[in-house]
Design an enzyme around this catalytic site. Structure first.
Site: not given
Ligand SMILES: C[C@@](CO)(OP(=O)(O)O)[C@H](O)COP(=O)(O)OP(=O)(O)OC[C@H]1O[C@@H](n2ccc(N)nc2=O)[C@H](O)[C@@H]1O
Ligand SMILES: Nc1ncnc2c1ncn2[C@@H]1O[C@H](COP(=O)(O)OP(=O)(O)O)[C@@H](O)[C@H]1O
Length: 289
Positions: A17, A100, A102, A104, A106, A108, A142
């Site tokens: 995404k 890739p 980490g 952004g 999505g 995982g 997400d």
């Molecule tokens: C901000 C977004 C936008 O899409 O970033 P990306 O991960 O895609 O880069 C996401 O909502 C991220 O979602 P996700 O990656 O699932 O985050 P989570 O595992 O739920 O949270 C990881 C950490 O980020 C912080 N967190 C996350 C989401 C949120 N709305 N507020 C936060 O403060 C919290 O500290 C949490 O412990």
């Molecule tokens: N199946 C999976 N694929 C990718 N990352 C995973 C998975 N399971 C656990 N993780 C953990 O989630 C972290 C963030 O993953 P990812 O979704 O790829 O990044 P982002 O949320 O930035 O898009 C990874 O660094 C890894 O430690």
């Protein structure tokens, strides 16, 4: 079991995404941030393969470096579905990782959603979409949008979704070679958390900004440089909390043309933005068979 899936496995995509914009409008008492964001899917995906097992075991045969079996979101999603549905079946699972980590985009979260929907189909647990989205939210903010599979305007921590119909341009996505920690970005004292909430979301297709971008640019020179490079050709933005940055084009050819001009040190890919995710298109095709 082999490292490649057998031919009769159920093969499903887990697409990426983009956050076309990401506004942070506040912070909740539990520290989580309130957002407004626009999600669109890309036709660029991991591939997952599933075979049911009679003994209840969940076995992922393709480990990811640095992620142990039990914390992989695929295994966690499978176990959550088992626990919630009471299903006694297990699964052999294979992941062909293309997205890739980490970045952004999505990967995982999408793997988790594909596992929930794929095993719900294979195990015939037949949970409704609201239940699967609610299970998904327990795995990450997400996951619900990937479970629902429709481009959406999201509020709350990203779980309150309203489907939207957007144009479907081609995106050039550059992948700076750094791992950006979501938690680190959200904990940065300089992160702005007071973007006024917008009401007319339709105004923002194509507009809006990413509040995480200044923090990520400050912390990661690789992301800063990628934005400078891409901005020479097209208005470029960060997705999610990074590291990937993207720009949009009316055609694949135009996106490819710019891609060819990026240096080899900055990996990138071109993919179309889609309102219905690849996963849902495939599941719909399977349902018609
Ligand atoms: C901000 C977004 C936008 O899409 O970033 P990306 O991960 O895609 O880069 C996401 O909502 C991220 O979602 P996700 O990656 O699932 O985050 P989570 O595992 O739920 O949270 C990881 C950490 O980020 C912080 N967190 C996350 C989401 C949120 N709305 N507020 C936060 O403060 C919290 O500290 C949490 O412990
Ligand atoms: N199946 C999976 N694929 C990718 N990352 C995973 C998975 N399971 C656990 N993780 C953990 O989630 C972290 C963030 O993953 P990812 O979704 O790829 O990044 P982002 O949320 O930035 O898009 C990874 O660094 C890894 O430690």
């Amino acid at each position: 079991m082999p490292h490649t899936p057998p031919g009769d496995a159920l093969q499903l995509p887990a697409p990426a995404k983009l956050n076309l914009f990401l506004h942070i409008t506040g912070r909740r008492a539990d520290g989580y941030h309130e957002l407004q964001t626009l999600f669109q899917f890309l036709d660029h995906a991991d591939q997952l393969s599933f075979i049911p097992r009679q003994d209840g075991k969940i076995q992922l045969h393709t480990p990811i470096d640095g992620v142990d079996h039990e914390s992989n979101l695929i295994v966690r999603a499978a176990r959550l579905l088992q626990a919630h549905s009471g299903c006694r079946l297990g699964a052999d699972i294979w992941l062909d990782k293309q997205l890739p980590m980490g970045g952004g985009i999505g990967g995982g979260s999408s793997d988790a959603a594909t596992t929930l929907l794929g095993l719900d189909h294979l195990w015939q647990t037949r949970l409704d979409e609201d239940t699967l989205a609610e299970l998904g939210l327990r795995l990450g903010a997400d996951v619900p949008v990937f479970v629902r599979g429709h481009a959406a305007f999201a509020e709350g921590v990203g779980e309150r979704l309203q489907p939207v119909q957007l144009s479907e341009p081609w995106f050039l996505v550059a992948v700076p070679q750094v791992f950006v920690s979501t938690a680190e970005v959200f904990n940065d004292p300089e992160l702005t958390r007071n973007t006024p909430a917008i009401k007319v979301r339709s105004l923002l297709a194509g507009g809006g900004h990413n509040d995480c971008q200044p923090v990520v640019e400050k912390r990661y020179a690789e992301v800063r440089n990628a934005l400078i490079l891409l901005n020479k050709f097209v208005p470029a933005k960060l997705t999610g909390t990074g590291s990937c940055v993207f720009g949009s084009f009316p055609s694949r050819d135009e996106a490819d043309k710019v891609r060819r001009q990026l240096p080899a040190t900055l990996p990138s890919f071109v993919a179309q933005g889609r309102n219905i995710s690849m996963l849902h298109r495939k599941l719909q095709a399977l349902a018609k068979k």
